[in-house]
Design an enzyme around this catalytic site. Structure first.
Site, short mmCIF file in Angstrom:
data_model
loop_
_atom_site.label_atom_id
_atom_site.label_comp_id
_atom_site.label_asym_id
_atom_site.label_seq_id
_atom_site.Cartn_x
_atom_site.Cartn_y
_atom_site.Cartn_z
N LYS A 110 0.87 -1.19 0.00
CA LYS A 110 0.00 0.00 0.00
C LYS A 110 0.89 1.22 0.00
O LYS A 110 2.04 1.17 0.47
CB LYS A 110 -0.89 0.02 1.25
CG LYS A 110 -2.16 0.80 1.06
CD LYS A 110 -3.21 -0.02 0.32
CE LYS A 110 -4.49 0.75 0.08
NZ LYS A 110 -5.56 -0.13 -0.42
P1 NAD Z 1 -13.10 7.48 -2.77
O1 NAD Z 1 -12.11 8.51 -2.47
O2 NAD Z 1 -13.56 7.28 -4.17
O3 NAD Z 1 -14.41 7.69 -1.86
C1 NAD Z 1 -14.39 7.83 -0.47
C2 NAD Z 1 -15.79 8.21 -0.02
O4 NAD Z 1 -15.82 8.24 1.41
C3 NAD Z 1 -16.22 9.62 -0.48
O5 NAD Z 1 -17.59 9.59 -0.82
C4 NAD Z 1 -16.01 10.47 0.77
O6 NAD Z 1 -16.82 11.63 0.80
C5 NAD Z 1 -16.40 9.47 1.83
N1 NAD Z 1 -15.88 9.82 3.16
C6 NAD Z 1 -14.66 10.28 3.49
N2 NAD Z 1 -14.58 10.51 4.81
C7 NAD Z 1 -15.78 10.17 5.31
C8 NAD Z 1 -16.33 10.19 6.60
N3 NAD Z 1 -15.62 10.60 7.65
N4 NAD Z 1 -17.62 9.78 6.78
C9 NAD Z 1 -18.37 9.35 5.71
N5 NAD Z 1 -17.89 9.31 4.46
C10 NAD Z 1 -16.62 9.72 4.27
O7 NAD Z 1 -12.50 6.09 -2.18
P2 NAD Z 1 -12.84 4.61 -2.60
O8 NAD Z 1 -11.87 4.19 -3.64
O9 NAD Z 1 -14.30 4.49 -2.85
O10 NAD Z 1 -12.45 3.83 -1.25
C11 NAD Z 1 -13.36 3.68 -0.17
C12 NAD Z 1 -12.89 2.53 0.72
O11 NAD Z 1 -12.82 1.33 -0.07
C13 NAD Z 1 -11.50 2.69 1.32
O12 NAD Z 1 -11.48 2.05 2.57
C14 NAD Z 1 -10.61 1.94 0.36
O13 NAD Z 1 -9.40 1.51 0.94
C15 NAD Z 1 -11.52 0.78 0.03
N6 NAD Z 1 -11.20 0.08 -1.22
C16 NAD Z 1 -11.13 0.73 -2.41
C17 NAD Z 1 -10.87 0.01 -3.57
C18 NAD Z 1 -10.86 0.66 -4.93
O14 NAD Z 1 -10.77 -0.08 -5.91
N7 NAD Z 1 -10.99 1.97 -5.06
C19 NAD Z 1 -10.64 -1.36 -3.50
C20 NAD Z 1 -10.73 -2.01 -2.26
C21 NAD Z 1 -11.02 -1.27 -1.14
#
Ligand code: NAD
Length: 421
Positions: A110
């Site tokens: 990561k």
């Molecule tokens: P992103 O940046 O696209 O979206 C994050 C979302 O969370 C946004 O809508 C933001 O407004 C919201 N957010 C941030 N802080 C917040 C809070 N305090 N309370 C409520 N909402 C809040 O990120 P993403 O890629 O969708 O990732 C989200 C999660 O999924 C993370 O934990 C990431 O590690 C995990 N993840 C992502 C992927 C991927 O392919 N992008 C894969 C596996 C896991």
């Protein structure tokens, strides 16, 4: 405004405790435990970036590789003001188990930069990305460590990383990152992959737990890449999405929210749900406690804690985010009989299609979206079934079952390769 809660638990301590529980149940040897508890490599970089007004700012970034015994390291890059070395370590370790639970030939890594990307202009963001990519260029590569998008990073940022790495090599190296735009070697289906995997996992879990998907009331916290696509696919499958949330707070309507309208609304409002119409505003993390059948945290780690876990009303929790449930909250859900399908299984669709993207880039031979989605479906269903079988065999919860499968695969690879020299 941001509703970030104070840190409830060090995520790395949480990740190690989860590993320890599995190691104990597997009766893993003390030497294997010592090896697997620690990340293999940790890089810290401090680097300057020229701002648009000519001033220089210093930034700190990380790249951590936890284990590479099953294949090259794989894991996203996060741009966020709350990034820390321990957060990156935890996320790297979770990536190792995630790749192992879906049985794709990668280890875990990561990366992250401590920055609020929303405060930067596009040109500042590009310079920061290119400089960070250069700083970590010595440890990443198509055969060694392949980054991907995570919180606040996207296909454009992956394209800049790929271009920077390629400039240093004198030829294009598309397989150095995944989650790229289609025009530069990205894969069909990658943008949707994590959400689609969450959807498939939810569907399979509902079958086992006898929760009819049609009409099931769903709350999704987080409306970015993962949360918005999960919400849309569940909405299309006939679920009633009663709650959504993002950094601006929560939005609840017991009669259901039109997810497609919410998607359009957020696109028109700078990617935010702020003041979403036809829904009651819920402060802070309150959305997690509202009535629903299926709760899907899809934002950040440490959201479900011992403080709010007793008030959660869901029948099933699907972890779309990484590490959204603290170990204390996990114990509360276990005692209350609320199944929690863990992150390392539920959100593994992203890394699975990243694997497909990497394979396609290496072969310069691309598959159709139908082929991608079909293969993703097969891997997610097979993995869910393997975890379900392990859960029944071991009479344990989903998290421990997934860890037992994942840790035993990584331990076996580590054991069989032996210790060098
Ligand atoms: P992103 O940046 O696209 O979206 C994050 C979302 O969370 C946004 O809508 C933001 O407004 C919201 N957010 C941030 N802080 C917040 C809070 N305090 N309370 C409520 N909402 C809040 O990120 P993403 O890629 O969708 O990732 C989200 C999660 O999924 C993370 O934990 C990431 O590690 C995990 N993840 C992502 C992927 C991927 O392919 N992008 C894969 C596996 C896991």
């Amino acid at each position: 405004m941001a509703i970030k809660e104070p840190e409830v638990m060090n995520p790395y301590a949480q990740a190690v405790a989860q590993f320890d529980a599995a190691a104990e149940r597997l009766n893993l040897s003390p030497s294997l435990r010592k090896i697997l508890r620690k990340p293999k490599r940790e890089l810290i970089v401090n680097f300057p970036v020229r701002m648009d007004d000519g001033t220089i700012e210093m930034y700190t970034g990380y790249r951590v590789q936890h284990n590479v015994n099953r294949g090259p390291a794989k894991g996203g890059i996060r741009f966020d003001s709350n990034v820390s070395l321990d957060e990156v370590r935890a996320l790297a370790m979770w990536m190792t188990w995630k790749c192992a639970v879906v049985n794709i030939p990668f280890g875990g890594a990561k990366g992250g930069v401590i920055v609020d990307p929303h405060a930067l202009s596009r040109t500042e963001l590009e310079r920061l990305t290119r400089r960070y990519a250069t700083e970590i260029a010595g440890v990443i590569g198509p055969e060694s460590d392949i980054p991907a998008p995570d919180v606040n990073t996207n296909p454009q940022i992956m394209a800049w990383i790929m271009d920077t790495y390629s400039m240093h090599h004198g030829y294009s190296v598309p397989a150095v990152v995944t989650g790229k735009p289609l025009s530069v070697g990205g894969s069909e289906g990658r943008m949707e992959a994590t959400g689609r995997g969450v959807y498939i996992t939810t569907r399979e879990a509902c079958k086992v737990l006898d929760i009819p998907l049609k009409g099931a009331r769903v709350i999704v916290q987080g409306f970015g890449n993962v949360g918005s696509i999960t919400a849309r696919l569940l909405h299309e499958a006939g679920c009633k999405v009663v709650g959504l949330a993002d950094v601006t707070g929560g939005y609840y309507n017991k009669n259901g929210i039109d997810v497609k309208m919410a998607l359009r609304y957020s696109q028109e409002h700078g990617g935010l749900l702020k003041d979403l119409p036809h829904a009651e505003h819920v402060e802070g993390k309150g959305i997690l406690e509202m009535p629903c059948d299926i709760l899907i945290p899809a934002a950040l780690e440490g959201q479900l804690t011992e403080e709010n876990a007793p008030r959660v009303q869901a029948k099933l929790i699907i972890e779309a985010a990484n590490g959204p449930t603290t170990n204390e909250a996990d114990a509360i859900f276990h005692a209350r009989g609320i199944p929690v399908v863990p992150d390392i299984l539920a959100n593994a669709g992203g890394v699975t299609v990243s694997y497909f993207e990497w394979v396609q880039d290496l072969q310069h031979f691309f598959w159709t979206e139908h082929e991608i989605n079909e293969r993703l479906e097969r891997i997610m269903v097979r993995s869910f079934e393997a975890v379900e079988a392990k859960r029944e065999e071991q009479n344990c919860d989903y998290r421990l079952a997934a860890y037992l499968l994942a840790v035993s695969r990584v331990a076996e690879a580590t054991q069989v390769r032996g210790i060098y020299p």
